[in-house]
Design a protein around this motif. Structure first.
Motif, PDB file in Angstrom:
ATOM      1  N   VAL A 164       0.839  -1.200   0.000  1.00  0.00           N
ATOM      2  CA  VAL A 164       0.000   0.000   0.000  1.00  0.00           C
ATOM      3  C   VAL A 164       0.878   1.256   0.000  1.00  0.00           C
ATOM      4  CG1 VAL A 164      -1.725   1.318   1.303  1.00  0.00           C
ATOM      5  CG2 VAL A 164      -1.936  -1.166   1.121  1.00  0.00           C
ATOM      6  N   GLY A 165       2.010   1.171   0.695  1.00  0.00           N
ATOM      7  CA  GLY A 165       2.928   2.305   0.735  1.00  0.00           C
ATOM      8  C   GLY A 165       3.470   2.667  -0.632  1.00  0.00           C
ATOM      9  N   GLY A 166       3.586   1.689  -1.523  1.00  0.00           N
ATOM     10  CA  GLY A 166       4.031   1.980  -2.886  1.00  0.00           C
ATOM     11  C   GLY A 166       3.073   2.915  -3.599  1.00  0.00           C
ATOM     12  N   ILE A 167       1.783   2.741  -3.351  1.00  0.00           N
ATOM     13  CA  ILE A 167       0.780   3.619  -3.954  1.00  0.00           C
ATOM     14  C   ILE A 167       0.887   5.018  -3.373  1.00  0.00           C
ATOM     15  CG2 ILE A 167      -1.698   4.005  -4.245  1.00  0.00           C
ATOM     16  CD1 ILE A 167      -2.091   1.025  -4.257  1.00  0.00           C
ATOM     17  N   THR A 168       1.088   5.090  -2.060  1.00  0.00           N
ATOM     18  CA  THR A 168       1.244   6.399  -1.422  1.00  0.00           C
ATOM     19  C   THR A 168       2.452   7.134  -1.981  1.00  0.00           C
ATOM     20  OG1 THR A 168       0.290   5.479   0.603  1.00  0.00           O
ATOM     21  CG2 THR A 168       1.440   7.566   0.800  1.00  0.00           C
ATOM     22  N   LEU A 169       3.572   6.412  -2.147  1.00  0.00           N
ATOM     23  CA  LEU A 169       4.769   7.021  -2.722  1.00  0.00           C
ATOM     24  C   LEU A 169       4.523   7.461  -4.164  1.00  0.00           C
ATOM     25  CD1 LEU A 169       7.715   7.716  -2.110  1.00  0.00           C
ATOM     26  CD2 LEU A 169       8.350   5.468  -3.018  1.00  0.00           C
ATOM     27  N   ALA A 170       3.688   6.718  -4.872  1.00  0.00           N
ATOM     28  CA  ALA A 170       3.350   7.101  -6.246  1.00  0.00           C
ATOM     29  C   ALA A 170       2.679   8.463  -6.276  1.00  0.00           C
ATOM     30  CB  ALA A 170       2.442   6.043  -6.872  1.00  0.00           C
ATOM     31  N   ASN A 171       1.829   8.739  -5.288  1.00  0.00           N
ATOM     32  CA  ASN A 171       1.165  10.034  -5.226  1.00  0.00           C
ATOM     33  C   ASN A 171       2.146  11.163  -4.927  1.00  0.00           C
ATOM     34  OD1 ASN A 171      -1.953   9.986  -5.423  1.00  0.00           O
ATOM     35  ND2 ASN A 171      -1.467   8.155  -4.257  1.00  0.00           N
ATOM     36  N   ILE A 172       3.212  10.843  -4.199  1.00  0.00           N
ATOM     37  CA  ILE A 172       4.190  11.877  -3.835  1.00  0.00           C
ATOM     38  C   ILE A 172       5.163  12.144  -4.976  1.00  0.00           C
ATOM     39  CG2 ILE A 172       6.072  12.451  -2.249  1.00  0.00           C
ATOM     40  CD1 ILE A 172       4.698  10.744  -0.167  1.00  0.00           C
ATOM     41  N   VAL A 173       5.659  11.085  -5.610  1.00  0.00           N
ATOM     42  CA  VAL A 173       6.716  11.222  -6.603  1.00  0.00           C
ATOM     43  C   VAL A 173       6.223  10.918  -8.022  1.00  0.00           C
ATOM     44  CG1 VAL A 173       9.016  10.433  -7.308  1.00  0.00           C
ATOM     45  CG2 VAL A 173       8.444  10.602  -4.875  1.00  0.00           C
ATOM     46  N   ILE A 277       2.328  14.146  -0.406  1.00  0.00           N
ATOM     47  CA  ILE A 277       2.998  14.270   0.890  1.00  0.00           C
ATOM     48  C   ILE A 277       1.972  14.175   2.016  1.00  0.00           C
ATOM     49  CG2 ILE A 277       4.275  15.858   2.386  1.00  0.00           C
ATOM     50  CD1 ILE A 277       5.664  16.893  -0.159  1.00  0.00           C
ATOM     51  N   GLY A 278       0.831  14.827   1.820  1.00  0.00           N
ATOM     52  CA  GLY A 278      -0.248  14.711   2.806  1.00  0.00           C
ATOM     53  C   GLY A 278      -0.711  13.274   2.948  1.00  0.00           C
ATOM     54  N   ALA A 279      -0.800  12.553   1.814  1.00  0.00           N
ATOM     55  CA  ALA A 279      -1.221  11.149   1.849  1.00  0.00           C
ATOM     56  C   ALA A 279      -0.226  10.288   2.615  1.00  0.00           C
ATOM     57  CB  ALA A 279      -1.395  10.620   0.425  1.00  0.00           C
ATOM     58  N   LEU A 280       1.078  10.548   2.414  1.00  0.00           N
ATOM     59  CA  LEU A 280       2.095   9.783   3.145  1.00  0.00           C
ATOM     60  C   LEU A 280       1.983  10.047   4.640  1.00  0.00           C
ATOM     61  CD1 LEU A 280       4.580   7.948   3.182  1.00  0.00           C
ATOM     62  CD2 LEU A 280       5.991   9.984   2.843  1.00  0.00           C
ATOM     63  N   ALA A 281       1.822  11.318   5.002  1.00  0.00           N
ATOM     64  CA  ALA A 281       1.680  11.650   6.428  1.00  0.00           C
ATOM     65  C   ALA A 281       0.438  10.997   7.007  1.00  0.00           C
ATOM     66  CB  ALA A 281       1.612  13.171   6.598  1.00  0.00           C
ATOM     67  N   GLY A 282      -0.668  11.054   6.272  1.00  0.00           N
ATOM     68  CA  GLY A 282      -1.906  10.438   6.749  1.00  0.00           C
ATOM     69  C   GLY A 282      -1.791   8.940   6.892  1.00  0.00           C
ATOM     70  N   THR A 283      -1.151   8.285   5.903  1.00  0.00           N
ATOM     71  CA  THR A 283      -0.968   6.842   5.965  1.00  0.00           C
ATOM     72  C   THR A 283      -0.126   6.449   7.182  1.00  0.00           C
ATOM     73  OG1 THR A 283      -1.106   6.672   3.558  1.00  0.00           O
ATOM     74  CG2 THR A 283      -0.092   4.829   4.722  1.00  0.00           C
ATOM     75  N   THR A 284       0.944   7.213   7.433  1.00  0.00           N
ATOM     76  CA  THR A 284       1.826   6.915   8.561  1.00  0.00           C
ATOM     77  C   THR A 284       1.106   7.081   9.892  1.00  0.00           C
ATOM     78  OG1 THR A 284       3.731   7.652   7.264  1.00  0.00           O
ATOM     79  CG2 THR A 284       4.014   7.503   9.653  1.00  0.00           C
ATOM     80  N   VAL A 285       0.442   8.219  10.068  1.00  0.00           N
ATOM     81  CA  VAL A 285      -0.265   8.486  11.322  1.00  0.00           C
ATOM     82  C   VAL A 285      -1.430   7.518  11.499  1.00  0.00           C
ATOM     83  CG1 VAL A 285      -1.631  10.190  12.588  1.00  0.00           C
ATOM     84  CG2 VAL A 285       0.421  10.900  11.366  1.00  0.00           C
ATOM     85  N   GLY A 286      -2.188   7.299  10.431  1.00  0.00           N
ATOM     86  CA  GLY A 286      -3.320   6.378  10.520  1.00  0.00           C
ATOM     87  C   GLY A 286      -2.898   4.973  10.876  1.00  0.00           C
ATOM     88  N   GLY A 287      -1.775   4.515  10.274  1.00  0.00           N
ATOM     89  CA  GLY A 287      -1.285   3.180  10.586  1.00  0.00           C
ATOM     90  C   GLY A 287      -0.879   3.027  12.039  1.00  0.00           C
ATOM     91  N   ARG A 288      -0.255   4.076  12.594  1.00  0.00           N
ATOM     92  CA  ARG A 288       0.207   3.990  13.983  1.00  0.00           C
ATOM     93  C   ARG A 288      -0.949   4.087  14.973  1.00  0.00           C
ATOM     94  NH1 ARG A 288       5.690   7.774  13.777  1.00  0.00           N
ATOM     95  NH2 ARG A 288       6.940   6.313  12.517  1.00  0.00           N
ATOM     96  N   LEU A 289      -1.849   5.030  14.737  1.00  0.00           N
ATOM     97  CA  LEU A 289      -2.976   5.195  15.660  1.00  0.00           C
ATOM     98  C   LEU A 289      -4.009   4.090  15.489  1.00  0.00           C
ATOM     99  CD1 LEU A 289      -3.584   9.056  15.416  1.00  0.00           C
ATOM    100  CD2 LEU A 289      -2.302   7.806  17.159  1.00  0.00           C
ATOM    101  N   LEU A 329      -6.738  17.159   2.153  1.00  0.00           N
ATOM    102  CA  LEU A 329      -7.577  16.037   1.690  1.00  0.00           C
ATOM    103  C   LEU A 329      -6.754  14.760   1.591  1.00  0.00           C
ATOM    104  CD1 LEU A 329     -10.278  14.972   0.558  1.00  0.00           C
ATOM    105  CD2 LEU A 329      -9.494  15.690  -1.713  1.00  0.00           C
ATOM    106  N   GLY A 330      -5.527  14.864   1.072  1.00  0.00           N
ATOM    107  CA  GLY A 330      -4.654  13.691   1.006  1.00  0.00           C
ATOM    108  C   GLY A 330      -4.342  13.147   2.386  1.00  0.00           C
ATOM    109  N   ALA A 331      -4.071  14.032   3.340  1.00  0.00           N
ATOM    110  CA  ALA A 331      -3.717  13.591   4.696  1.00  0.00           C
ATOM    111  C   ALA A 331      -4.883  12.905   5.385  1.00  0.00           C
ATOM    112  CB  ALA A 331      -3.241  14.793   5.513  1.00  0.00           C
ATOM    113  N   ALA A 332      -6.045  13.541   5.375  1.00  0.00           N
ATOM    114  CA  ALA A 332      -7.206  12.972   6.078  1.00  0.00           C
ATOM    115  C   ALA A 332      -7.733  11.728   5.376  1.00  0.00           C
ATOM    116  CB  ALA A 332      -8.310  14.029   6.185  1.00  0.00           C
ATOM    117  N   GLY A 333      -7.826  11.777   4.044  1.00  0.00           N
ATOM    118  CA  GLY A 333      -8.398  10.651   3.309  1.00  0.00           C
ATOM    119  C   GLY A 333      -7.548   9.398   3.381  1.00  0.00           C
TER     120      GLY A 333
END
Length: 417
Positions: A164-173, A277-289, A329-333
């Motif tokens: 799933v992280g590969g998709i998030t990185l795709a959105n960033i780069v 970048i927002g999506a990566l931050a959201g994925t990281t925080v969401g995964g931990r919490l 939107l990327g971070a929250a979604g």
């Protein structure tokens, strides 16, 4: 892993549940094998392909002589191909060696991009997108099982997270670079690049994945038996509604930014980079919490997503405000994604290819529905407010299945104590 005749996931393959349905942290971290990281890198290619069209809709519509909303059907077609292809290919490739199935999937994916790049009409471009989506669906159906099997029960959820992280990185780069390449070299440029990368990935998989990587010891009956859990279908519904909310707006982010907010075309890739970048931050925080408290994370994150979509509808007329809202939107979604995938693994059991394939389908149902209805709203009297308003309605609707899931968890915990 449970036996083929089992109708429920093997409890021994899952970590202990906490009060909110999360899992306790494992005693020690298991090192993920290299094949998991290889598959995660390939999902970067897949994710770039799926979302890069969003930033090139004006260029594609002009080149093919169609409206922006019609060009948006390229997003919908890919999602529909994934929606159908993932479960279909999960079953169709059960008898194939996994290495062969993954190589074939990547070659079909590459061929679909070549067809799209050579297209002079929307119809042929749609055919290419569907072919690429079928390759993508096959990759996910087989790759998810390869990754979780290689990682073992103790790290199967982490392995899924890498993919799933590969998709998030795709959105960033990947998506911003692909958008910039399409603006500078013609909209076909990222399609040629993705085709070349897919062929290269097929060569690496053929060399690196063991030839004896055959199917897991699990029957189709055991796979489908895992689908009898009602909670699983509530998770699928929540996934589809959340994704429809995000993609209803994000599919048309280019016209939103350039025509409504007055953002320069050259800035669109940067705004999409911010979304990533927002999506990566959201994925990281969401995964931990969400690992320990899934629903007390999912429900607020979804509510915030709805609020942001409402704000885009009302106030995205200023360039700075619009870009900030797109990043948020990327971070929250995306904070939801690792949690809902983890819930599928917990409910259905690790290593189940059909439930995981249907998870992919649920994501794509949401993407297809959101992009389709967002396009309809764009051409309605709502105009540029239509896509985000459509997303707002879907995000609000997602709170219903999430609320039911949270309530059933509390009820189960009360009965247990």
């Amino acid at each position: 892993m449970s036996s083929p005749s089992s109708t429920k996931p093997d409890p021994s393959s899952a970590a202990p549940l906490t009060g909110d349905g999360g899992t306790a942290a494992p005693a020690g971290k298991v090192k993920l094998p290299p094949v998991v990281w290889l598959l995660g890198a390939i999902t970067f290619i897949m994710g770039t392909s799926e979302f890069v069209v969003s930033g090139l809709l004006p260029e594609i519509s002009g080149a093919l002589g169609v409206s922006v909303s019609s060009a948006g059907m390229l997003i919908t077609a890919f999602a529909v191909g994934m929606m159908i292809g993932a479960p279909m290919m999960s079953i169709a490739t059960r008898r194939l060696p996994r290495r062969s199935a993954l190589v074939a999937a990547l070659l079909v994916f590459a061929a679909g991009h070549v067809v799209s790049a050579l297209s002079s009409s929307l119809g042929l471009a749609l055919v290419g997108r569907v072919a690429a989506a079928l390759g993508n669906g096959t990759f996910w159906a087989v790759g998810a099982v390869v990754a979780t099997a290689a990682a073992g029960p103790a790290a199967s959820t982490r392995a899924t997270g890498v993919m799933v992280g590969g998709i998030t990185l795709a959105n960033i780069v990947g998506v911003p670079l692909g958008t910039a390449a399409g603006q500078l070299g013609g909209w076909q440029a990222p399609f040629w690049m993705l085709a070349a990368l897919a062929v290269a990935a097929a060569v690496v998989v053929a060399r690196q994945l063991p030839a004896d990587t055959t199917r897991a010891d699990t029957s189709l009956r055991a796979e489908t038996a895992a689908l009898k859990h009602p909670r699983l279908w509530l998770v699928y519904l929540a996934i589809a509604l959340i994704q429809a909310g995000i993609m209803g707006a994000y599919s048309y982010v280019a016209p939103l930014l350039t025509e409504r907010a007055g953002v320069a075309t050259a800035v669109v890739p940067l705004a999409m980079l911010g979304f990533g970048i927002g999506a990566l931050a959201g994925t990281t925080v969401g995964g931990r919490l969400g690992d320990r408290r899934p629903y007390t994370t999912l429900i607020p994150a979804t509510a915030v997503t709805a609020a942001i979509l409402g704000a885009i509808t009302l106030w995205a007329t200023n360039s700075v405000v619009a870009v900030v809202l797109v990043v948020l939107l990327g971070a929250a979604g995306f904070a939801n994604n690792p949690i809902v995938v983890g819930e599928v693994v917990r409910i259905a059991g690790a290593g189940r290819s059909v439930p995981m394939a249907l998870t992919t389908s649920a994501f794509q149902v949401g993407i297809a529905t959101g992009s389709w209805l967002g396009g309809i709203a764009l051409t309605s009297s709502l105009g540029l407010k239509g896509p985000s308003l459509t997303g707002f309605a879907f995000a609000l609707a997602a709170l219903l299945p999430l609320g039911l899931l949270a309530a059933s968890h509390r009820k189960a915990e009360s009965a247990r104590s």
